[in-house]
Design a protein around this motif. Structure first.
Motif, PDB file in Angstrom:
ATOM      1  N   VAL A 171      18.481   8.006 -29.477  1.00  0.00           N
ATOM      2  CA  VAL A 171      17.900   6.673 -29.649  1.00  0.00           C
ATOM      3  C   VAL A 171      17.507   6.078 -28.304  1.00  0.00           C
ATOM      4  CG1 VAL A 171      18.369   4.332 -30.453  1.00  0.00           C
ATOM      5  CG2 VAL A 171      19.174   6.284 -31.788  1.00  0.00           C
ATOM      6  N   ILE A 172      18.387   6.168 -27.315  1.00  0.00           N
ATOM      7  CA  ILE A 172      18.120   5.558 -26.010  1.00  0.00           C
ATOM      8  C   ILE A 172      16.998   6.290 -25.287  1.00  0.00           C
ATOM      9  CG2 ILE A 172      19.148   5.062 -23.750  1.00  0.00           C
ATOM     10  CD1 ILE A 172      21.802   4.645 -25.165  1.00  0.00           C
ATOM     11  N   ALA A 173      16.840   7.584 -25.542  1.00  0.00           N
ATOM     12  CA  ALA A 173      15.758   8.330 -24.898  1.00  0.00           C
ATOM     13  C   ALA A 173      14.391   7.795 -25.296  1.00  0.00           C
ATOM     14  CB  ALA A 173      15.868   9.816 -25.257  1.00  0.00           C
ATOM     15  N   ALA A 174      14.303   7.150 -26.442  1.00  0.00           N
ATOM     16  CA  ALA A 174      13.027   6.592 -26.899  1.00  0.00           C
ATOM     17  C   ALA A 174      12.719   5.234 -26.278  1.00  0.00           C
ATOM     18  CB  ALA A 174      13.029   6.473 -28.424  1.00  0.00           C
ATOM     19  N   LEU A 179      10.086  -0.277 -19.273  1.00  0.00           N
ATOM     20  CA  LEU A 179      10.871  -1.481 -19.567  1.00  0.00           C
ATOM     21  C   LEU A 179      12.072  -1.573 -18.640  1.00  0.00           C
ATOM     22  CD1 LEU A 179      11.095  -3.887 -21.557  1.00  0.00           C
ATOM     23  CD2 LEU A 179      12.528  -2.436 -22.991  1.00  0.00           C
ATOM     24  N   LEU A 180      12.714  -0.442 -18.393  1.00  0.00           N
ATOM     25  CA  LEU A 180      13.866  -0.430 -17.495  1.00  0.00           C
ATOM     26  C   LEU A 180      13.433  -0.662 -16.048  1.00  0.00           C
ATOM     27  CD1 LEU A 180      15.782   2.640 -19.012  1.00  0.00           C
ATOM     28  CD2 LEU A 180      15.931   0.232 -19.649  1.00  0.00           C
ATOM     29  N   VAL A 185      13.029  -4.108 -11.101  1.00  0.00           N
ATOM     30  CA  VAL A 185      12.208  -4.857 -10.141  1.00  0.00           C
ATOM     31  C   VAL A 185      12.614  -6.325 -10.112  1.00  0.00           C
ATOM     32  CG1 VAL A 185       9.862  -5.644  -9.660  1.00  0.00           C
ATOM     33  CG2 VAL A 185      10.268  -3.256 -10.275  1.00  0.00           C
ATOM     34  N   ASP A 186      13.001  -6.854 -11.264  1.00  0.00           N
ATOM     35  CA  ASP A 186      13.434  -8.254 -11.339  1.00  0.00           C
ATOM     36  C   ASP A 186      14.840  -8.456 -10.797  1.00  0.00           C
ATOM     37  OD1 ASP A 186      11.057  -8.997 -12.431  1.00  0.00           O
ATOM     38  OD2 ASP A 186      11.729  -8.865 -14.515  1.00  0.00           O
ATOM     39  N   GLY A 187      15.486  -7.382 -10.321  1.00  0.00           N
ATOM     40  CA  GLY A 187      16.804  -7.505  -9.711  1.00  0.00           C
ATOM     41  C   GLY A 187      17.965  -7.297 -10.655  1.00  0.00           C
ATOM     42  N   CYS A 188      17.733  -6.720 -11.803  1.00  0.00           N
ATOM     43  CA  CYS A 188      18.806  -6.496 -12.771  1.00  0.00           C
ATOM     44  C   CYS A 188      19.634  -5.294 -12.354  1.00  0.00           C
ATOM     45  CB  CYS A 188      18.197  -6.269 -14.161  1.00  0.00           C
ATOM     46  SG  CYS A 188      19.395  -6.267 -15.496  1.00  0.00           S
ATOM     47  N   ARG A 195      23.244  -3.734 -20.727  1.00  0.00           N
ATOM     48  CA  ARG A 195      23.712  -4.768 -21.648  1.00  0.00           C
ATOM     49  C   ARG A 195      22.589  -5.682 -22.118  1.00  0.00           C
ATOM     50  NH1 ARG A 195      25.702  -9.875 -20.556  1.00  0.00           N
ATOM     51  NH2 ARG A 195      25.689  -9.407 -18.330  1.00  0.00           N
ATOM     52  N   ARG A 196      21.653  -6.025 -21.233  1.00  0.00           N
ATOM     53  CA  ARG A 196      20.636  -7.017 -21.576  1.00  0.00           C
ATOM     54  C   ARG A 196      19.331  -6.413 -22.085  1.00  0.00           C
ATOM     55  NH1 ARG A 196      21.103 -11.131 -16.359  1.00  0.00           N
ATOM     56  NH2 ARG A 196      23.294 -11.745 -16.694  1.00  0.00           N
TER      57      ARG A 196
END
Length: 296
Positions: A171-174, A179-180, A185-188, A195-196
């Protein structure tokens, strides 16, 4: 050329149901009835007088319904302790599975590290091992740790299930890498990214995994009956397996009809929570199964 009279609206053509659709629906209906018939019989028979269960098993008279089977069962069998132990194992083992399995799957799906493919292949190999092969090694480990007849032995072995890791990895591979990367880039930070960003996307599959995990833990019998031999630590399924012995031990001269009635009452009590959970979460379960079917 056709003309439409003023003031009249064009009527939609009725949809024609194909013969194949009708046959499929009839077949599915018969299959559903075949699966539900034993469950309905057990639930209804639990309210019948014990002697009627044996003498007339296929009939049910609502006017003769009684709670005697349930009353005697609760007096003879420690089913409450079984429910308590199962609830404890369900909460803690389920929480471990739903926390660590997606984390491990996230690492396998979105990170590159040495021996990654070999480690994931090892996880998949464990799916092919029968549970009975692992019983003796695990039991010896529990004995060395002094965990026999403890909650630790019921909860920790198998808490991070290989199937859960595999399914969550697919599921996560899709999830799009773009997006990640945008979140990075936004500092996450990495855990906040999981989690977010990742968890909200895989929520349907996670809900489906939760339903499967609840069902597997609730119905687990082989490992609890081996590692929790005392009555104090017996889970619900272990209590049900020894139910006839408990009835005959606590009720001298109990006949076959009495034992059968109490067995059906206990089975009905054990069935209701799982049935309620599945009916309440069936939409999430179906969505999770569909989400887990994507190819990563």
């Amino acid at each position: 050329m056709t003309t439409t009279l003023p003031g009249s609206a064009a009527r939609p053509r009725p949809r024609r149901v194909s013969l194949v659709t009708v046959r499929s629906q009839i077949f599915l209906l018969l299959l559903t009835l075949a699966f539900l018939a034993p469950v309905a019989w057990a639930l209804l028979s639990a309210f019948k007088p014990a002697n009627r269960i044996i003498s007339d098993p296929l009939s049910f008279d609502p006017t003769s319904a009684t709670l005697d089977n349930f009353t005697r069962m609760f007096a003879d069998v420690p089913i409450g302790q079984g429910f308590l132990n199962t609830a404890v194992v369900l909460v803690f083992k389920g929480a471990i599975t739903l926390f660590f399995a997606p984390l491990a799957a996230y690492g396998f799906a979105k990170y590159t590290f040495p021996l990654k493919n070999m480690l994931f292949g090892t996880v998949l190999i464990t799916l092919m091992l029968p549970t009975i092969v692992l019983i003796i090694p695990l039991l010896l480990q529990m004995k060395e740790l002094g965990w026999v007849n403890t909650y630790q032995a019921l909860i920790l072995p198998g808490a991070v299930d290989a199937f859960a890791v595999f399914w969550m990895r697919q599921v996560i591979a899709a999830v799009p890498d773009e997006l990640l990367d945008a979140a990075r880039v936004d500092g996450c930070r990495e855990f906040a990214l999981f989690r977010r960003v990742v968890l909200p996307v895989i929520k349907p599959a996670l809900a489906g995994l939760a339903v499967l995990t609840v069902m597997n833990i609730y119905n687990d019998f082989v490992w609890p009956v081996v590692v929790a031999s005392s009555e104090r630590m017996a889970t619900l399924q272990v209590v049900l397996s020894t139910l006839a012995q408990n009835i005959t031990g606590n009720r001298i001269g109990a006949d076959y009809a009495t034992i059968t009635g109490e067995l059906l009452a206990a089975a009905s009590v054990a069935l209701v929570p799982l049935l309620v959970i599945f009916v309440a979460l069936q939409r999430h379960f179906i969505n999770g199964i569909l989400a887990g079917s994507v190819k990563g």
